[in-house]
Design a protein around this motif. Sequence first.
Motif, PDB file in Angstrom:
ATOM      1  N   VAL A 197       0.834  -1.207   0.000  1.00 34.59           N
ATOM      2  CA  VAL A 197       0.000   0.000   0.000  1.00 34.59           C
ATOM      3  C   VAL A 197       0.866   1.254   0.000  1.00 34.59           C
ATOM      4  O   VAL A 197       0.653   2.174  -0.802  1.00 34.59           O
ATOM      5  N   GLY A 198       1.836   1.304   0.893  1.00 35.25           N
ATOM      6  CA  GLY A 198       2.692   2.481   0.993  1.00 35.25           C
ATOM      7  C   GLY A 198       3.452   2.752  -0.294  1.00 35.25           C
ATOM      8  O   GLY A 198       3.589   3.904  -0.724  1.00 35.25           O
ATOM      9  N   ARG A 199       3.951   1.698  -0.914  1.00 36.87           N
ATOM     10  CA  ARG A 199       4.722   1.876  -2.149  1.00 36.87           C
ATOM     11  C   ARG A 199       3.848   2.390  -3.287  1.00 36.87           C
ATOM     12  O   ARG A 199       4.231   3.309  -4.014  1.00 36.87           O
ATOM     13  N   ALA A 200       2.673   1.780  -3.443  1.00 35.58           N
ATOM     14  CA  ALA A 200       1.797   2.195  -4.537  1.00 35.58           C
ATOM     15  C   ALA A 200       1.350   3.645  -4.360  1.00 35.58           C
ATOM     16  O   ALA A 200       1.436   4.454  -5.294  1.00 35.58           O
ATOM     17  N   GLU A 220      14.503  -0.251  -1.128  1.00 36.18           N
ATOM     18  CA  GLU A 220      13.689  -0.835  -2.201  1.00 36.18           C
ATOM     19  C   GLU A 220      12.417  -0.015  -2.416  1.00 36.18           C
ATOM     20  O   GLU A 220      11.991   0.200  -3.561  1.00 36.18           O
ATOM     21  N   ALA A 221      11.821   0.437  -1.317  1.00 37.47           N
ATOM     22  CA  ALA A 221      10.606   1.249  -1.423  1.00 37.47           C
ATOM     23  C   ALA A 221      10.895   2.570  -2.115  1.00 37.47           C
ATOM     24  O   ALA A 221      10.125   3.015  -2.980  1.00 37.47           O
ATOM     25  N   ASP A 279      -0.489  -6.494  -6.139  1.00 39.27           N
ATOM     26  CA  ASP A 279       0.505  -6.094  -7.136  1.00 39.27           C
ATOM     27  C   ASP A 279       0.593  -4.579  -7.133  1.00 39.27           C
ATOM     28  O   ASP A 279      -0.152  -3.905  -7.857  1.00 39.27           O
ATOM     29  N   PRO A 280       1.493  -3.990  -6.331  1.00 39.21           N
ATOM     30  CA  PRO A 280       1.544  -2.534  -6.213  1.00 39.21           C
ATOM     31  C   PRO A 280       1.854  -1.822  -7.522  1.00 39.21           C
ATOM     32  O   PRO A 280       1.392  -0.708  -7.763  1.00 39.21           O
ATOM     33  N   GLN A 281       2.628  -2.462  -8.385  1.00 41.29           N
ATOM     34  CA  GLN A 281       2.941  -1.838  -9.667  1.00 41.29           C
ATOM     35  C   GLN A 281       1.681  -1.709 -10.527  1.00 41.29           C
ATOM     36  O   GLN A 281       1.442  -0.673 -11.159  1.00 41.29           O
ATOM     37  N   PHE A 315      -4.791   3.178 -10.920  1.00 43.70           N
ATOM     38  CA  PHE A 315      -5.459   3.573  -9.686  1.00 43.70           C
ATOM     39  C   PHE A 315      -6.682   4.451  -9.948  1.00 43.70           C
ATOM     40  O   PHE A 315      -7.604   4.494  -9.127  1.00 43.70           O
ATOM     41  N   ALA A 316      -6.702   5.153 -11.053  1.00 46.06           N
ATOM     42  CA  ALA A 316      -7.778   6.104 -11.329  1.00 46.06           C
ATOM     43  C   ALA A 316      -9.137   5.426 -11.213  1.00 46.06           C
ATOM     44  O   ALA A 316      -9.360   4.341 -11.750  1.00 46.06           O
ATOM     45  N   GLY A 317     -10.047   6.082 -10.496  1.00 43.35           N
ATOM     46  CA  GLY A 317     -11.380   5.537 -10.291  1.00 43.35           C
ATOM     47  C   GLY A 317     -11.535   4.703  -9.044  1.00 43.35           C
ATOM     48  O   GLY A 317     -12.644   4.261  -8.735  1.00 43.35           O
ATOM     49  N   THR A 318     -10.449   4.482  -8.307  1.00 43.27           N
ATOM     50  CA  THR A 318     -10.514   3.680  -7.082  1.00 43.27           C
ATOM     51  C   THR A 318     -11.281   4.430  -5.995  1.00 43.27           C
ATOM     52  O   THR A 318     -10.974   5.582  -5.689  1.00 43.27           O
TER      53      THR A 318
END
Length: 275
Positions: free
Chosen positions: A12-15, A41-42, A124-126, A132-135
């Motif tokens: 979550v934090g990475r995305a 890595e983050a 899958d954060p990538q 993400f748009a519309g979430t």
Amino acid sequence: MATLNLVGAGHVGRALGRLFASSGAFVVQDVLTRNAASAREAVDFIGAGHACATLAQMRPAQVWMLAVGDDAIVPACKALAASGPLAGAVVFHCSGAKASGELQAARAAGAHVASVHPVRSFADPQAVAADFAGTFCGIEGDDAALGLLEPAFAAIGARLVRIDPAAKTVYHAAAVFASNYLVTVLDAALRAYEAAGVPAEVARELARPLASEALANVFRLGPEAALSGPVARGDFATVARQQDAVTRWDAATGRLYEALVPPTAELARRKRGAA
């Protein structure tokens, strides 16, 4: 642009970090995770920020995101409040099950607090960052915090829904009903087909149109209009026979069937009232 520090940078934090950095909604500043390697890595994934090994290394920021597990929110917040000044800052977490009240230590230190829960899987954060748009995001908290967070999340394409913090656990249970327990009920259907001699792969094909059409009707017409079957018809003799047969086949599934009858009967009552 406001500076953002991340405490916790798993999926979550990475995305979210990448989305905030790439959109310019925040300047990602410092990132702290369980160890220095994962923090680096983050930062690489986010494309911005400085990896830190301890809270003491993190610089003051206007916004702090606690992207940690539910059970770690309170300890992380207390540690943050004890580590340095927070007056005027915004502190928020991303839990769907916990409300912003979990951040009381930050509020007592003068921060404005909130929770923002993106309603989607972050396996899958990538992929999440790319689409993400519309979430939908359930958001609640102090007015000052929401005044800063709402435009930032809107900038990354979020569809914000304000929720009642007192009902945050019920809000999260809604997602469990809509996803997890739906799978449980479908599993019962598939096992019942198999108990009747239908091969597993055929059982899925038998259930598919029933489940797909029912879901489509719920979202197109509403649950009252979508309800069909013996309870909707008031055919409780059939319901009793089915419950008895299912219980004799598998007692646990029989209890599930029994538990679903009263709420389904109530839904049927609403259906009749709406007719």
